[in-house]
Design a protein around this motif. Structure first.
Motif, PDB file in Angstrom:
ATOM      1  N   SER A   1       0.797  -1.365   0.086  1.00  0.00           N
ATOM      2  CA  SER A   1       0.007   0.090   0.131  1.00  0.00           C
ATOM      3  C   SER A   1       0.779   1.268   0.224  1.00  0.00           C
ATOM      4  O   SER A   1       0.228   2.569   0.393  1.00  0.00           O
ATOM      5  CB  SER A   1      -0.769  -0.040   1.319  1.00  0.00           C
ATOM      6  N   ALA A   2       2.044   1.018  -0.133  1.00  0.00           N
ATOM      7  CA  ALA A   2       2.975   2.168  -0.016  1.00  0.00           C
ATOM      8  C   ALA A   2       2.879   3.346  -1.310  1.00  0.00           C
ATOM      9  O   ALA A   2       3.486   4.422  -1.336  1.00  0.00           O
ATOM     10  CB  ALA A   2       4.613   1.904  -0.003  1.00  0.00           C
ATOM     11  N   TYR A   3       2.261   2.825  -2.335  1.00  0.00           N
ATOM     12  CA  TYR A   3       1.833   3.653  -3.551  1.00  0.00           C
ATOM     13  C   TYR A   3       0.675   4.836  -3.367  1.00  0.00           C
ATOM     14  O   TYR A   3       0.484   5.355  -4.317  1.00  0.00           O
ATOM     15  CB  TYR A   3       1.749   2.920  -4.821  1.00  0.00           C
ATOM     16  N   ASP A   4       0.185   4.879  -2.163  1.00  0.00           N
ATOM     17  CA  ASP A   4      -0.910   5.608  -2.245  1.00  0.00           C
ATOM     18  C   ASP A   4      -0.521   6.910  -2.508  1.00  0.00           C
ATOM     19  O   ASP A   4      -1.183   7.804  -3.098  1.00  0.00           O
ATOM     20  CB  ASP A   4      -1.658   5.624  -0.690  1.00  0.00           C
ATOM     21  N   LEU A   5       0.493   7.469  -1.672  1.00  0.00           N
ATOM     22  CA  LEU A   5       0.873   8.772  -1.835  1.00  0.00           C
ATOM     23  C   LEU A   5       1.209   9.136  -3.257  1.00  0.00           C
ATOM     24  O   LEU A   5       0.985  10.333  -3.881  1.00  0.00           O
ATOM     25  CB  LEU A   5       1.733   9.202  -0.630  1.00  0.00           C
ATOM     26  N   THR A   6       1.731   8.273  -3.989  1.00  0.00           N
ATOM     27  CA  THR A   6       2.552   8.476  -5.209  1.00  0.00           C
ATOM     28  C   THR A   6       1.317   8.652  -6.246  1.00  0.00           C
ATOM     29  O   THR A   6       1.015   9.619  -6.989  1.00  0.00           O
ATOM     30  CB  THR A   6       3.273   7.306  -5.764  1.00  0.00           C
ATOM     31  N   LEU A   7       0.125   7.794  -6.098  1.00  0.00           N
ATOM     32  CA  LEU A   7      -0.853   7.644  -6.976  1.00  0.00           C
ATOM     33  C   LEU A   7      -1.576   9.218  -6.701  1.00  0.00           C
ATOM     34  O   LEU A   7      -2.346   9.878  -7.736  1.00  0.00           O
ATOM     35  CB  LEU A   7      -1.885   6.544  -6.682  1.00  0.00           C
ATOM     36  N   ALA A   8      -1.850   9.390  -5.532  1.00  0.00           N
ATOM     37  CA  ALA A   8      -2.576  10.683  -5.038  1.00  0.00           C
ATOM     38  C   ALA A   8      -2.170  12.143  -5.649  1.00  0.00           C
ATOM     39  O   ALA A   8      -2.727  12.675  -6.173  1.00  0.00           O
ATOM     40  CB  ALA A   8      -2.731  10.664  -3.455  1.00  0.00           C
ATOM     41  N   ILE A   9      -0.930  12.125  -5.406  1.00  0.00           N
ATOM     42  CA  ILE A   9      -0.041  13.346  -5.932  1.00  0.00           C
ATOM     43  C   ILE A   9      -0.175  13.402  -7.473  1.00  0.00           C
ATOM     44  O   ILE A   9      -0.416  14.250  -8.414  1.00  0.00           O
ATOM     45  CB  ILE A   9       1.604  13.289  -5.516  1.00  0.00           C
ATOM     46  N   GLY A  10      -0.065  12.338  -8.101  1.00  0.00           N
ATOM     47  CA  GLY A  10      -0.038  12.114  -9.751  1.00  0.00           C
ATOM     48  C   GLY A  10      -1.588  12.544 -10.188  1.00  0.00           C
ATOM     49  O   GLY A  10      -1.580  13.156 -11.157  1.00  0.00           O
TER      50      GLY A  10
ATOM     51  N   GLY B   1      -6.040  11.311   5.385  1.00  0.00           N
ATOM     52  CA  GLY B   1      -4.567  11.921   4.816  1.00  0.00           C
ATOM     53  C   GLY B   1      -3.536  11.690   5.445  1.00  0.00           C
ATOM     54  O   GLY B   1      -2.418  12.295   4.847  1.00  0.00           O
ATOM     55  N   GLY B   2      -3.490  11.270   6.683  1.00  0.00           N
ATOM     56  CA  GLY B   2      -2.237  10.783   7.431  1.00  0.00           C
ATOM     57  C   GLY B   2      -1.537   9.654   6.620  1.00  0.00           C
ATOM     58  O   GLY B   2      -1.982   9.004   5.975  1.00  0.00           O
TER      59      GLY B   2
ATOM     60  N   ASN C   1       1.215  14.353   6.666  1.00  0.00           N
ATOM     61  CA  ASN C   1      -0.325  14.448   5.938  1.00  0.00           C
ATOM     62  C   ASN C   1       0.046  14.717   4.293  1.00  0.00           C
ATOM     63  O   ASN C   1       1.174  15.459   4.049  1.00  0.00           O
ATOM     64  CB  ASN C   1      -1.133  15.285   6.654  1.00  0.00           C
ATOM     65  N   VAL C   2      -0.860  14.137   3.665  1.00  0.00           N
ATOM     66  CA  VAL C   2      -0.817  14.608   2.165  1.00  0.00           C
ATOM     67  C   VAL C   2      -0.727  16.213   1.955  1.00  0.00           C
ATOM     68  O   VAL C   2      -0.046  16.519   1.077  1.00  0.00           O
ATOM     69  CB  VAL C   2      -1.763  13.594   1.557  1.00  0.00           C
TER      70      VAL C   2
END
Length: 511
Positions: free
Chosen positions: A77-86, A112-113, A158-159
């Protein structure tokens, strides 16, 4: 609009950069391709909730995301932030000018944490190699990643902090760690110290020899004789780790998600798996291979208490890693190698009841039962253990002594001096750093014997019925004893002492 952001996948102890291409077009739908596992596929729900709870939204258009290289399986699940910013950059909700200059990783909660990830150190090393400007990751992992010099490492909670950074509104600063200062934090007063051990002087001497030469050791004795107590104190007399060893060890623990708050590991690991451990937990593996206990003990100590209680097939899988000092895990589509250069310390009772042939003991076993119990450990495994020593119970007068024994720090000084001699001796060899790693060729070169020593060794092997496999082990251990005395030549005294440490090679040693 097409946007590229970057994440990373960890295979073994090495990281591979993953390009996440996000395209937003007319239509409706969310399509994620590039061999993602279920945890990544479920990310759309986490991302949608996290963005909404922070004032942003998932665009109501056709979102296509490709994770390249597309033939490499991505997991976790470590790609959540990558996908969100993309998605935010592709939908023009944030500025997209610099997002492709940073590597971004992190698991997101619904508010968002960010939650911690595995392999942060390996990812940071790869990010620096590939010329990324910085690395965004959860705050809990920032210390291990900040070990890498020359890369801006940003710990975020946080994101919104990442969004503000790319919008130019944030005050986010890179984390800087003085790696040398972290590394030089030595433990002058170890938790387990040899000064606590009453009596057992001959066993302490044995442990010192084992530490000085990196020899594997097995302790045989009845319950309560101090086997576990001695084993736990072995790391306290091992030489301090070098910077390369510290980085190697931290990398493995980072991949397994076991790095503590300090970041760089500067103490040698001590692993003690239970005897019910499976072969996968010991050597590593699984559908997505993870390092096992022997790799987590890399550059440290692996302690196997009650050795005959381990399943035979579990012990047998250690034979190759003990010899090669690495373990290779093969799967249909890929092969992963983990380093596993460790000192093996094993302990065992001499019989099922735990006692020698003692008439005063309420529990005793016949010689046949003892031999059957010992036969649970195979000859090839014993072949890889240099020192066998019998541990006897401590007498009452020794237990009640008020005088403290020699401290671990004093013993460590002698061990370190002996290791320095070995480092100089093996400077020309790439994969040999201490005596236990010597091959037969090096034994012949560095352990020449005079006539007296040869005769002594011949007599011992004949009279004690020592096996052929004991010959090289005796020479290795005698070389270490000579190094502890700072003697260039192995003499008969060193040979005589080394012969004592081959208990299990003697025929009928029990009786």
């Amino acid at each position: 609009m097409l946007i590229k952001v970057f994440g990373s996948a960890v295979f073994g102890v090495e990281a591979t950069t993953i390009t996440v291409e996000v395209n937003i077009d007319k239509g409706v739908g969310y399509h994620l391709v590039g061999l993602p596992d279920n945890a990544i596929k479920e990310s759309s729900y986490r991302i949608a909730a996290a963005l909404k709870n922070n004032g942003y939204s998932l665009p109501g258009k056709k979102i296509t995301i490709n994770m390249a290289p597309a033939d490499l399986r991505k997991e976790g699940s470590a790609y959540d932030l990558t996908l969100a910013i993309g998605i935010l950059a592709a939908s023009a909700q944030i500025k997209a000018d610099e997002v492709d200059q940073y590597l971004i990783m992190g698991e997101m909660s619904l508010d968002g944490g960010l939650q911690p990830i595995k392999g942060a150190l390996s990812i940071a090393i790869k990010a620096k190699e590939e010329g990324f400007k910085g690395f965004f990751l959860p705050m809990q992992n920032v210390k291990e990643a900040a070990i890498v010099v020359g890369l801006d490492v940003y710990g975020v909670e946080n994101v919104v902090q990442v969004i503000d950074f790319f919008e130019g509104n944030g005050t986010l600063e890179p984390t800087i760690i003085d790696t040398k200062e972290e590394f030089n934090k030595t433990l002058d007063f170890p938790e387990f110290d040899f000064s606590d051990v009453k009596g057992q002087e001959s066993i302490k001497r044995c442990m010192e020899i084992a530490a000085a030469g990196g020899h594997n050791i097995i302790l045989i004795g009845p319950p309560g004789s101090g086997k576990t107590m001695l084993a736990k104190r072995l790391p306290s007399i091992l030489p301090p780790m070098t910077m390369n060893e510290a980085l190697e060890t931290t990398k493995i623990h980072s991949v397994a998600g076991k790095v503590k708050d300090s970041g760089l590991m500067n103490q040698r690991p001590f692993r003690s798996p239970h005897h019910t451990a499976s072969s996968v937990s010991l050597v590593g593996g699984g559908s997505y291979p993870q390092p096992g206990e022997i790799s987590l003990a890399h550059n440290g100590v692996l302690f196997l208490d009650e050795l005959p209680e381990f399943k035979r097939e579990v012990l047998e899988v250690m034979r190759q890693p003990l010899e090669d000092r690495e373990v290779t895990i093969s799967r249909a589509k890929f092969t992963i190698t983990y380093p596993s250069s460790f000192m093996l310390v094993a302990s065992m009772n001499p019989s099922p009841s735990g006692f020698f042939n003692d008439s005063d003991s309420p529990l005793s076993s016949s010689p046949a039962e003892m031999q059957r119990y010992l036969s649970k450990i195979s000859g090839p495994l014993l072949d890889r253990i240099d020192i066998h020593i019998e541990v006897t119970p401590v007498p009452f007068d020794k237990l009640t002594e008020t005088r403290k024994g020699e401290s671990s720090i004093e013993i460590r000084k002698r061990v370190t001096s002996a290791r320095e001699i070995q480092s100089a001796r093996f400077a020309a060899f790439d994969n040999i750093h201490y005596n236990a790693q010597m091959s037969t060729k090096q034994i012949r070169e560095f352990c020449p014997l005079d006539e007296t020593s040869l005769q002594l060794l011949k007599t011992a092997m004949e009279r004690l019925n020592l096996s052929a496999r004991a010959f090289d082990r005796i020479l290795k251990v005698s070389r270490t004893i000579a190094d502890l005395e700072n003697t260039a030549v192995v003499n008969s005294n060193h040979i005589a002492e080394a012969i004592q440490y081959r208990s299990l090679d003697r025929d009928g040693w029990l009786g």
